[in-house]
Design a protein around this motif. Structure first.
Motif, PDB file in Angstrom:
ATOM      1  N   ARG A  18       0.982  -1.293   0.083  1.00 39.51           N
ATOM      2  CA  ARG A  18      -0.003   0.142  -0.012  1.00 39.51           C
ATOM      3  C   ARG A  18       0.874   1.168   0.115  1.00 39.51           C
ATOM      4  N   GLN A  19       1.756   1.324   0.934  1.00 35.84           N
ATOM      5  CA  GLN A  19       2.824   2.288   0.748  1.00 35.84           C
ATOM      6  C   GLN A  19       3.590   2.533  -0.651  1.00 35.84           C
ATOM      7  N   ARG A  20       3.738   1.682  -1.126  1.00 35.51           N
ATOM      8  CA  ARG A  20       4.342   1.504  -2.698  1.00 35.51           C
ATOM      9  C   ARG A  20       3.300   2.389  -3.552  1.00 35.51           C
ATOM     10  N   TYR A  21       2.160   1.719  -3.371  1.00 31.91           N
ATOM     11  CA  TYR A  21       1.098   2.429  -4.152  1.00 31.91           C
ATOM     12  C   TYR A  21       0.746   3.764  -3.961  1.00 31.91           C
ATOM     13  N   VAL A  22       0.887   4.216  -2.858  1.00 35.25           N
ATOM     14  CA  VAL A  22       0.740   5.575  -2.396  1.00 35.25           C
ATOM     15  C   VAL A  22       1.790   6.528  -2.964  1.00 35.25           C
ATOM     16  N   LEU A  23       2.796   6.008  -2.837  1.00 31.95           N
ATOM     17  CA  LEU A  23       4.255   6.643  -3.261  1.00 31.95           C
ATOM     18  C   LEU A  23       4.306   6.774  -4.620  1.00 31.95           C
ATOM     19  N   LEU A  24       3.784   5.803  -5.334  1.00 29.45           N
ATOM     20  CA  LEU A  24       3.834   5.771  -6.971  1.00 29.45           C
ATOM     21  C   LEU A  24       2.790   6.765  -7.290  1.00 29.45           C
ATOM     22  N   LEU A  28       3.955  10.310  -9.464  1.00 31.20           N
ATOM     23  CA  LEU A  28       3.251  10.668 -10.847  1.00 31.20           C
ATOM     24  C   LEU A  28       2.489  12.015 -10.883  1.00 31.20           C
ATOM     25  N   LEU A  29       1.834  12.182  -9.520  1.00 30.79           N
ATOM     26  CA  LEU A  29       1.329  13.614  -9.568  1.00 30.79           C
ATOM     27  C   LEU A  29       2.569  14.600  -9.465  1.00 30.79           C
ATOM     28  N   GLY A  30       3.575  14.486  -8.706  1.00 33.22           N
ATOM     29  CA  GLY A  30       4.731  15.350  -8.813  1.00 33.22           C
ATOM     30  C   GLY A  30       5.253  15.579  -9.967  1.00 33.22           C
ATOM     31  N   VAL A  32       3.814  15.071 -12.817  1.00 34.03           N
ATOM     32  CA  VAL A  32       2.755  15.967 -13.604  1.00 34.03           C
ATOM     33  C   VAL A  32       2.872  17.643 -13.170  1.00 34.03           C
ATOM     34  N   GLY A  33       2.984  17.572 -11.939  1.00 28.03           N
ATOM     35  CA  GLY A  33       3.116  19.045 -11.323  1.00 28.03           C
ATOM     36  C   GLY A  33       4.266  19.774 -12.132  1.00 28.03           C
ATOM     37  N   LEU A  34       5.371  19.267 -12.173  1.00 32.21           N
ATOM     38  CA  LEU A  34       6.460  19.621 -12.722  1.00 32.21           C
ATOM     39  C   LEU A  34       6.359  20.007 -14.132  1.00 32.21           C
ATOM     40  N   MET A  35       5.727  19.078 -14.922  1.00 30.79           N
ATOM     41  CA  MET A  35       5.682  19.279 -16.162  1.00 30.79           C
ATOM     42  C   MET A  35       4.793  20.355 -16.494  1.00 30.79           C
ATOM     43  N   VAL A  36       3.523  20.456 -15.951  1.00 29.74           N
ATOM     44  CA  VAL A  36       2.699  21.495 -15.818  1.00 29.74           C
ATOM     45  C   VAL A  36       3.267  22.857 -15.907  1.00 29.74           C
ATOM     46  N   PHE A  37       3.966  22.822 -14.622  1.00 32.30           N
ATOM     47  CA  PHE A  37       4.706  24.044 -14.379  1.00 32.30           C
ATOM     48  C   PHE A  37       5.773  24.486 -15.470  1.00 32.30           C
ATOM     49  N   GLY A  38       6.307  23.481 -15.768  1.00 34.15           N
ATOM     50  CA  GLY A  38       7.395  23.937 -16.994  1.00 34.15           C
ATOM     51  C   GLY A  38       6.943  24.245 -18.197  1.00 34.15           C
ATOM     52  N   LEU A  39       5.657  23.907 -18.520  1.00 33.43           N
ATOM     53  CA  LEU A  39       4.962  24.291 -19.723  1.00 33.43           C
ATOM     54  C   LEU A  39       3.701  24.972 -19.874  1.00 33.43           C
ATOM     55  N   ALA A  40       3.733  25.801 -18.465  1.00 31.16           N
ATOM     56  CA  ALA A  40       2.627  26.673 -18.132  1.00 31.16           C
ATOM     57  C   ALA A  40       2.422  27.797 -19.267  1.00 31.16           C
ATOM     58  N   GLN A  41       3.616  28.493 -19.741  1.00 32.19           N
ATOM     59  CA  GLN A  41       3.580  29.499 -20.644  1.00 32.19           C
ATOM     60  C   GLN A  41       2.897  28.929 -22.194  1.00 32.19           C
ATOM     61  N   TYR A  42       2.988  27.543 -22.130  1.00 33.65           N
ATOM     62  CA  TYR A  42       2.706  26.990 -23.681  1.00 33.65           C
ATOM     63  C   TYR A  42       1.366  26.059 -23.241  1.00 33.65           C
ATOM     64  N   LEU A  43       0.573  26.441 -22.304  1.00 34.17           N
ATOM     65  CA  LEU A  43      -0.383  25.600 -21.932  1.00 34.17           C
ATOM     66  C   LEU A  43      -1.721  25.900 -22.876  1.00 34.17           C
ATOM     67  N   THR A  44      -1.770  27.199 -23.293  1.00 31.03           N
ATOM     68  CA  THR A  44      -2.674  27.622 -24.332  1.00 31.03           C
ATOM     69  C   THR A  44      -2.583  26.732 -25.677  1.00 31.03           C
ATOM     70  N   ALA A  45      -1.361  26.511 -26.105  1.00 28.36           N
ATOM     71  CA  ALA A  45      -1.252  25.777 -27.157  1.00 28.36           C
ATOM     72  C   ALA A  45      -1.812  24.268 -26.915  1.00 28.36           C
ATOM     73  N   PHE A  46      -1.753  23.683 -25.990  1.00 29.70           N
ATOM     74  CA  PHE A  46      -2.399  22.253 -25.879  1.00 29.70           C
ATOM     75  C   PHE A  46      -3.654  22.301 -25.597  1.00 29.70           C
ATOM     76  N   LEU A  47      -4.275  23.698 -24.915  1.00 30.42           N
ATOM     77  CA  LEU A  47      -5.753  23.505 -24.981  1.00 30.42           C
ATOM     78  C   LEU A  47      -6.491  23.895 -26.042  1.00 30.42           C
ATOM     79  N   ALA A  48      -5.790  24.678 -26.916  1.00 28.53           N
ATOM     80  CA  ALA A  48      -6.321  25.076 -28.357  1.00 28.53           C
ATOM     81  C   ALA A  48      -6.301  23.980 -29.252  1.00 28.53           C
ATOM     82  N   ALA A  49      -5.133  22.899 -28.844  1.00 27.57           N
ATOM     83  CA  ALA A  49      -5.386  21.833 -30.054  1.00 27.57           C
ATOM     84  C   ALA A  49      -6.113  20.811 -29.544  1.00 27.57           C
ATOM     85  N   GLY A  50      -6.818  20.718 -28.265  1.00 30.50           N
ATOM     86  CA  GLY A  50      -7.768  19.855 -27.799  1.00 30.50           C
ATOM     87  C   GLY A  50      -9.049  20.553 -28.207  1.00 30.50           C
TER      88      GLY A  50
END
Length: 359
Positions: A18-24, A28-30, A32-50
């Motif tokens: 269970r601990q391994r599952y929670v840490l996994l 993953l969330l960490g 994703v958060g780093l990727m969103v933070f790094g791509l924040a200024q280009y988030l409009t491009a991905f939203l527009a594409a969708g």
């Protein structure tokens, strides 16, 4: 003693499953958060594409799945339509407006003349001539100083457009894997995904296609109003009004407001008052009324969802928030309904299990 081929096999892990599952999940969330933070200024491009993926998908289904046209051919065609319809007119209009803005800023005497004529027409002195002259000179210097910033913004705009087109290309070319990935990795049942997909389609229809209809109606009304009341270049300013209509709050008053001031400066007070009356009574209210009616008719979206979503989306995401904001509110309502349904199913299952243990 012979060492094991894989030394990690012999090491006992300190975490429980269970601990391994929670840490996994946390890892993953960490990430994703780093990727969103790094791509924040280009988030409009991905939203527009969708959003554009949803807009053009009926074309894609009709041409690829029904008529068996080539995937690459249809995808390239969609990207060309996107560039021709969205990017080229925006760039051309921005260039024309910038040229006129620079011309006015470099000739403050023309604007001073208009200000004096407006003061004479209304019989009210707006400000002292020296203050106006200084303000115009400062504005001219500021506009000239904007040029490097505008060049940088244009480069950033091209990067966002390129990233949007690149994302759209792979979303269409790998449509099957993209949709299967959504079903596989999103933590929802199939019926919930269908509800979310239907909500996305309704919001795109109401807030993208609906906004285009609203902008077109407002631009026609603005162009006709300026033409009827004798404003020069009414056709050009009608086209400008189409693009201004996409701006929240400001919108078409940026076109017919200065046009009324121009008519005041020329001594055509009746025509100026006519422009203001049509603008405040008809053009502005067409935006408010037609947007709500189209949201209800084209996407079956409650007017309150549209209004709250517009305020929320524009504040957080800017112009693209006109679509993303109502979508977020709709998704919140859908997930609240899913939570209510899942909670009821869980209670019923617990009640059935309790009843089976206690006949």
């Amino acid at each position: 003693m012979k060492e094991p081929l894989n030394p990690f096999v012999a090491v006992e892990n300190i975490y429980t499953p269970r601990q391994r599952y929670v840490l996994l999940v946390a890892s993953l969330l960490g990430l994703v958060g780093l990727m969103v933070f790094g791509l924040a200024q280009y988030l409009t491009a991905f939203l527009a594409a969708g959003i554009l993926f949803v807009v053009f998908r009926p074309w894609w289904i009709a041409l690829v799945h029904r008529r068996r046209w080539g995937r690459r051919l249809v995808t390239v065609g969609i990207l060309l339509v996107t560039v021709v319809v969205l990017v080229v007119p925006f760039y051309a209009l921005s260039s024309l407006l910038l040229d006129r803005l620079i011309a006015f800023a470099q000739n403050p005497e023309q604007i001073l003349d208009v200000v004096h004529k407006v003061e004479k027409a209304v019989g009210f002195k707006i400000t002292e001539q020296l203050n106006v002259r200084q303000l115009l000179l400062q504005a001219g210097a500021k506009v000239s100083g904007w040029l490097p910033t505008l060049a940088s913004s244009a480069l950033n705009f091209l990067v966002i457009v390129g990233l949007m087109l690149f994302t759209m290309y792979y979303m269409f070319m790998q449509e099957t894997y993209f949709l299967l990935g959504l079903h596989r990795y999103l933590p929802f049942r199939n019926e919930t995904l269908q509800e979310l997909g239907e909500s996305l389609k309704n919001n795109v229809n109401a807030n993208v296609l609906g906004q285009v209809v609203v902008a077109l109606v407002q631009s026609i009304l603005t162009g006709l109003t300026l033409w009827i009341f004798g404003v020069p270049d009414s056709l050009f300013w009608g086209v400008v009004a189409f693009f201004m209509a996409f701006l929240p709050v400001l919108g078409t008053p940026l076109v017919w407001g200065p046009a009324a001031l121009y008519q005041f400066s020329q001594g055509h007070n009746g025509q100026a008052i006519g422009i203001l009356l049509v603008g405040f009574i008809v053009i502005i209210n067409v935006d408010n009324l037609l947007r709500i009616v189209l949201a209800k008719r084209m996407g079956d979206i409650h007017p309150l969802v549209t209004l709250v979503g517009l305020v929320l989306g524009v504040e957080v995401f800017g112009l693209i928030g006109l679509v993303v904001g109502p979508l977020l509110v709709s998704y919140f309502l859908v997930l609240m309904e899913v939570f209510r349904r899942e909670n009821r199913m869980h209670r019923d299952a617990n009640a059935a299990a309790t009843g089976s243990r206690n006949p």
